[in-house]
Design a protein around this motif. Structure first.
Motif, PDB file in Angstrom:
ATOM      1  N   LYS A 131       0.823  -1.204   0.000  1.00  0.00           N
ATOM      2  CA  LYS A 131       0.000   0.000   0.000  1.00  0.00           C
ATOM      3  C   LYS A 131       0.865   1.265   0.000  1.00  0.00           C
ATOM      4  CE  LYS A 131      -3.609   2.569   0.070  1.00  0.00           C
ATOM      5  NZ  LYS A 131      -4.361   2.750  -1.202  1.00  0.00           N
ATOM      6  N   VAL A 132       1.941   1.262   0.770  1.00  0.00           N
ATOM      7  CA  VAL A 132       2.856   2.407   0.769  1.00  0.00           C
ATOM      8  C   VAL A 132       3.439   2.598  -0.634  1.00  0.00           C
ATOM      9  CG1 VAL A 132       5.035   3.307   1.676  1.00  0.00           C
ATOM     10  CG2 VAL A 132       3.394   2.223   3.217  1.00  0.00           C
ATOM     11  N   ALA A 133       3.832   1.490  -1.269  1.00  0.00           N
ATOM     12  CA  ALA A 133       4.396   1.579  -2.619  1.00  0.00           C
ATOM     13  C   ALA A 133       3.390   2.186  -3.588  1.00  0.00           C
ATOM     14  CB  ALA A 133       4.829   0.197  -3.098  1.00  0.00           C
ATOM     15  N   GLU A 134       2.132   1.784  -3.508  1.00  0.00           N
ATOM     16  CA  GLU A 134       1.143   2.336  -4.429  1.00  0.00           C
ATOM     17  C   GLU A 134       0.906   3.819  -4.174  1.00  0.00           C
ATOM     18  OE1 GLU A 134      -1.378  -0.856  -6.599  1.00  0.00           O
ATOM     19  OE2 GLU A 134      -2.412  -0.179  -4.799  1.00  0.00           O
ATOM     20  N   ALA A 135       0.852   4.220  -2.887  1.00  0.00           N
ATOM     21  CA  ALA A 135       0.672   5.643  -2.585  1.00  0.00           C
ATOM     22  C   ALA A 135       1.797   6.472  -3.195  1.00  0.00           C
ATOM     23  CB  ALA A 135       0.616   5.846  -1.071  1.00  0.00           C
ATOM     24  N   PHE A 136       3.027   5.960  -3.108  1.00  0.00           N
ATOM     25  CA  PHE A 136       4.158   6.732  -3.626  1.00  0.00           C
ATOM     26  C   PHE A 136       4.344   6.564  -5.123  1.00  0.00           C
ATOM     27  CE2 PHE A 136       4.742   7.490   0.735  1.00  0.00           C
ATOM     28  CZ  PHE A 136       5.480   8.655   0.814  1.00  0.00           C
ATOM     29  N   ARG A 137       3.801   5.515  -5.689  1.00  0.00           N
ATOM     30  CA  ARG A 137       3.787   5.443  -7.151  1.00  0.00           C
ATOM     31  C   ARG A 137       2.814   6.485  -7.707  1.00  0.00           C
ATOM     32  NH1 ARG A 137       7.440   3.744  -9.482  1.00  0.00           N
ATOM     33  NH2 ARG A 137       6.345   4.922 -11.084  1.00  0.00           N
ATOM     34  N   VAL A 138       1.714   6.727  -7.010  1.00  0.00           N
ATOM     35  CA  VAL A 138       0.795   7.790  -7.423  1.00  0.00           C
ATOM     36  C   VAL A 138       1.486   9.146  -7.330  1.00  0.00           C
ATOM     37  CG1 VAL A 138      -1.322   9.035  -6.821  1.00  0.00           C
ATOM     38  CG2 VAL A 138      -1.316   6.540  -6.851  1.00  0.00           C
ATOM     39  N   LEU A 139       2.160   9.394  -6.199  1.00  0.00           N
ATOM     40  CA  LEU A 139       2.858  10.665  -6.022  1.00  0.00           C
ATOM     41  C   LEU A 139       3.930  10.853  -7.090  1.00  0.00           C
ATOM     42  CD1 LEU A 139       3.241  10.657  -2.134  1.00  0.00           C
ATOM     43  CD2 LEU A 139       1.890  12.286  -3.478  1.00  0.00           C
ATOM     44  N   GLU A 140       4.683   9.805  -7.383  1.00  0.00           N
ATOM     45  CA  GLU A 140       5.741   9.891  -8.391  1.00  0.00           C
ATOM     46  C   GLU A 140       5.159  10.139  -9.779  1.00  0.00           C
ATOM     47  OE1 GLU A 140       9.681   9.775  -9.931  1.00  0.00           O
ATOM     48  OE2 GLU A 140       8.912   9.981  -7.890  1.00  0.00           O
ATOM     49  N   THR A 141       4.000   9.561 -10.056  1.00  0.00           N
ATOM     50  CA  THR A 141       3.358   9.770 -11.352  1.00  0.00           C
ATOM     51  C   THR A 141       2.856  11.196 -11.499  1.00  0.00           C
ATOM     52  OG1 THR A 141       2.714   7.432 -11.392  1.00  0.00           O
ATOM     53  CG2 THR A 141       1.562   8.908 -12.908  1.00  0.00           C
ATOM     54  N   LEU A 142       2.363  11.759 -10.393  1.00  0.00           N
ATOM     55  CA  LEU A 142       1.902  13.142 -10.411  1.00  0.00           C
ATOM     56  C   LEU A 142       3.055  14.136 -10.497  1.00  0.00           C
ATOM     57  CD1 LEU A 142      -0.870  12.978  -7.655  1.00  0.00           C
ATOM     58  CD2 LEU A 142      -1.256  13.408 -10.086  1.00  0.00           C
ATOM     59  N   HIS A 143       4.172  13.809  -9.830  1.00  0.00           N
ATOM     60  CA  HIS A 143       5.307  14.729  -9.734  1.00  0.00           C
ATOM     61  C   HIS A 143       6.615  13.963  -9.998  1.00  0.00           C
ATOM     62  CE1 HIS A 143       2.501  17.598  -7.916  1.00  0.00           C
ATOM     63  NE2 HIS A 143       2.096  16.620  -7.136  1.00  0.00           N
ATOM     64  N   PRO A 144       6.816  13.503 -11.209  1.00  0.00           N
ATOM     65  CA  PRO A 144       7.981  12.655 -11.494  1.00  0.00           C
ATOM     66  C   PRO A 144       9.301  13.351 -11.183  1.00  0.00           C
ATOM     67  CG  PRO A 144       6.912  13.394 -13.522  1.00  0.00           C
ATOM     68  CD  PRO A 144       5.993  13.740 -12.404  1.00  0.00           C
ATOM     69  N   GLY A 145      10.175  12.617 -10.478  1.00  0.00           N
ATOM     70  CA  GLY A 145      11.503  13.122 -10.176  1.00  0.00           C
ATOM     71  C   GLY A 145      11.569  14.084  -9.010  1.00  0.00           C
ATOM     72  N   ARG A 146      10.460  14.285  -8.281  1.00  0.00           N
ATOM     73  CA  ARG A 146      10.464  15.245  -7.176  1.00  0.00           C
ATOM     74  C   ARG A 146      10.098  14.614  -5.834  1.00  0.00           C
ATOM     75  NH1 ARG A 146       6.635  19.858  -7.682  1.00  0.00           N
ATOM     76  NH2 ARG A 146       7.714  20.457  -5.772  1.00  0.00           N
TER      77      ARG A 146
END
Length: 331
Positions: free
Chosen positions: A85-100
């Motif tokens: 679940k943590v991985a999915e939350a941060f995959r969403v964040l990374e997709t929204l703001h790649p590289g940040r």
């Protein structure tokens, strides 16, 4: 040298949690403009003095209100949660703001002992499983299926947020080295032993799918003002706040310097304050710059994370502005 920010969304005396989160947002935008490298927010539970209980939500908000600064968690307390679940939350964040996006993780409870029970349906978290969780988390973040169940963390993408293992001991340093994550030492929590822990990390680091070489930083309470005298005045409120935390005293917000100066300290309490100053850098811009550079050199890192808690909020903004000027940071 890179200079970054850790903000714990402190609730200042006389203010509300709403105001504390608004101040964190304003600080993120301010330090983004000043040229700080990254901005991390922490996870604390069931406390009346810190407003940040869900850093992954706050990261989404802050990343949407800033432009270039890296935004992350300092950190997600992994034993309370599913690695998937943590991985999915941060995959969403990374997709929204790649590289940040940064994913800082830790294994502390995040509050008093009963917080463990509340977060784990009446049971204590299995901290023995923490190394396994870290391994799973890294694999999920990088598009792998660690249990061969045809389960992947989505949304998938070409980039992944780096894992930073947070710690204040040699144990966490060795785990970060073994799993090939980045490592951040919390000098603001433990003013002793950090350089040995960081060296242990560098000595034993093994490359991973995340990174091939070690990367470390150190976080420290820092209060900067125009003069040493003004900085000492502002720091007195943090001195008293830390003292009350050590004594287990209930408090509503961080005290003002005036409240701290009028407090009737015992000889023992004065000695504790002197001891706790090992966790802080306090002074004018030139003094702060010199001490932060010396701290980074002692740790063998090229990044310092500054954690400033002062009253009023305007003094917090000014402290970061003076630090940015001292280090000649560029937006």
């Amino acid at each position: 040298m890179k200079v970054s920010v850790l903000d714990q969304s402190p609730i200042l005396s006389g203010m509300t949690p709403y105001e504390a989160l608004q101040q964190t947002t304003e600080l993120a935008k301010w330090t983004d403009k000043l040229g700080f490298h990254r901005f991390w927010v922490s996870e604390h539970h069931s406390t009346k003095s810190l407003a940040g209980s869900a850093p992954e939500i706050l990261v989404a908000h802050l990343a949407a209100h800033t432009d270039t600064i890296r935004v992350g968690t300092g950190g997600i307390l992994l034993p309370h949660y599913s690695s998937y679940k943590v991985a999915e939350a941060f995959r969403v964040l990374e997709t929204l703001h790649p590289g940040r996006i940064d994913l800082g993780i830790g294994r502390a409870p995040g509050g008093m002992p009963n917080v463990n029970l509340a977060l784990n349906e009446g049971s204590h978290p299995n901290v023995e499983a923490y190394p396994r969780q870290v391994k799973e988390l890294m694999e999920y973040l990088h598009g792998h299926d660690p249990h061969t169940m045809d389960v992947y963390a989505t949304p998938t993408g070409e980039t992944a947020p780096p894992i930073w293992m947070l710690g204040s001991s040699g144990t966490s340093a060795r785990l970060a080295a073994d799993f090939g994550t980045a490592y951040s030492f919390a000098h603001f929590i433990n003013g002793y032993g950090g350089t040995r822990a960081m060296q242990r990390y560098f000595d034993h680091f093994e490359g991973s799918i995340q990174q091939k070489t070690p990367k470390g930083n150190v976080s420290v309470f820092t209060i900067c003002a125009e003069t040493d005298e003004e900085a000492e005045y502002l720091a007195s409120s943090l001195d008293l706040a830390i003292l009350k935390i050590e004594q287990g005293a209930s408090r509503n917000g961080f005290p003002t310097p005036e409240e701290a100066r009028s407090y009737p300290y015992s000889l023992f309490e004065k000695e504790r304050i002197r001891e706790n100053r090992h966790r802080m850098v306090v002074g004018s811009p030139s003094k702060v710059k010199m001490e932060l550079e010396a701290l980074a050199e002692g740790y063998g890192v090229d990044e310092i994370i500054v954690n400033t808690i002062v009253h009023p909020f305007e003094a917090r903004l000014k402290s970061y502005e003076l630090i940015a000027e001292a280090f000649n940071l560029k937006p």
